[in-house]
Write a protein that holds these residues in place. Structure first.
Motif, short mmCIF file in Angstrom:
data_model
loop_
_atom_site.label_atom_id
_atom_site.label_comp_id
_atom_site.label_asym_id
_atom_site.label_seq_id
_atom_site.Cartn_x
_atom_site.Cartn_y
_atom_site.Cartn_z
N HIS A 1 -32.28 36.92 -36.19
CA HIS A 1 -33.25 38.02 -36.22
C HIS A 1 -34.53 37.63 -35.48
N GLU B 1 -35.59 39.58 -31.97
CA GLU B 1 -36.87 40.31 -31.97
C GLU B 1 -37.74 39.90 -30.79
N ARG B 2 -37.49 38.70 -30.28
CA ARG B 2 -38.29 38.17 -29.18
C ARG B 2 -37.55 38.23 -27.85
#
Length: 274
Positions: A133, A137-138
């Motif tokens: 996650h 997300e990055r």
């Protein structure tokens, strides 16, 4: 007298892989560790190249993947990226390069992507979902890896089929769901009963599962290049097929592999294990 060269294929993107999956077209993946073999695999039409930490055994002569370092993976990823033109490149995060914390995993992922990987792969379920996650997300595409996880071979007690009993199968399905929810776009399923792998794909239709010794119910297949070209000395896993048996060049053997995966004649549903 003139000849017309075959047009170069368009680069395989994550969007294209997802389109293939949605349309039911099998995804092909092979390992490669240098520019020469990367170009050969790419020219033969393989969809994705895995710069696997299996290089620890195939290239470096180790007995497992554990000794492979991040510097090793960065070097070989650079080599593959130079030889490749169109295939989607997945780089393995080696043992010790992501287990410490999420920030370490991000630094290691950045190093592989700056070297030419389009996606990173990490092994295991449970605690890894949080890391997946954090990475996705990055902007880091992630391929998960469940079943037999070679970096944990000593903890697993050897190269054994995982998920044979109901408890093990339930754990694999739970981990797969957690990784899918965390954002993993792809998932290697290694050495597990074909029904378990099929269930993982059915439970997570948006994830591209790539099988190795896990039957036909996955979105695609992967093999170690040296195994399918009959270059590996010693005992091979039962699920491996020698694609050089019909003769011809290495590229022709790789093209036979691509065709067999695409038409569903590989793998053999009944062959698992080492």
């Amino acid at each position: 007298m003139s000849s017309t060269a075959a047009p170069a294929r368009k680069p395989v993107t994550l969007h294209r892989l997802r389109e293939m999956h949605a349309q039911g077209e099998k995804i092909t993946m092979l390992t490669a560790y240098d520019a020469t073999f990367a170009r050969l695999v790419d020219d033969a039409g393989v969809d994705s190249i895995l710069v696997g930490d299996s290089l620890g055994m195939t290239v470096q002569g180790h007995t497992s993947t554990v000794p492979v370092s991040l510097d090793d993976m960065v070097y070989h990823t650079r080599c593959v990226a130079r030889g490749n033109r169109a295939a989607w490149v997945v780089g393995d995060l080696p043992f010790g390069s992501y287990q410490e914390n999420r920030e370490q995993a991000l630094r290691s992922s950045v190093a592989l992507m700056q070297a030419g990987a389009h996606m990173v792969k990490l092994e295991g379920g449970g605690w890894t979902a949080e890391t997946v996650h954090f990475l996705t997300e990055r902007g880091v595409p992630v391929c998960a890896h469940l079943g037999l996880t070679p970096q944990s071979v000593h903890a697993l007690g050897g190269y054994r089929i995982q998920g044979r009993d109901e408890a093990g199968a339930t754990t694999l399905r739970r981990h797969a769901r957690e990784l899918a929810d965390a954002g993993a776009a792809m998932m290697v399923l290694e050495l597990m009963p074909s029904q378990v792998a099929r269930d993982v794909q059915t439970d997570n239709p948006g994830v591209m599962t790539i099988g190795i010794g896990a039957g036909q119910g996955t979105a695609g297949q992967v093999l170690v290049l040296h195994d399918m070209l009959n270059l590996t000395r010693g005992k091979l896993p039962r699920f491996v097929r020698d694609f050089t048996a019909e003769g011809g060049s290495a590229e022709e053997a790789i093209r036979r592999y691509v065709a067999a995966v695409k038409n569903g004649s590989f793998p053999d549903e009944t062959l698992h294990g080492y």
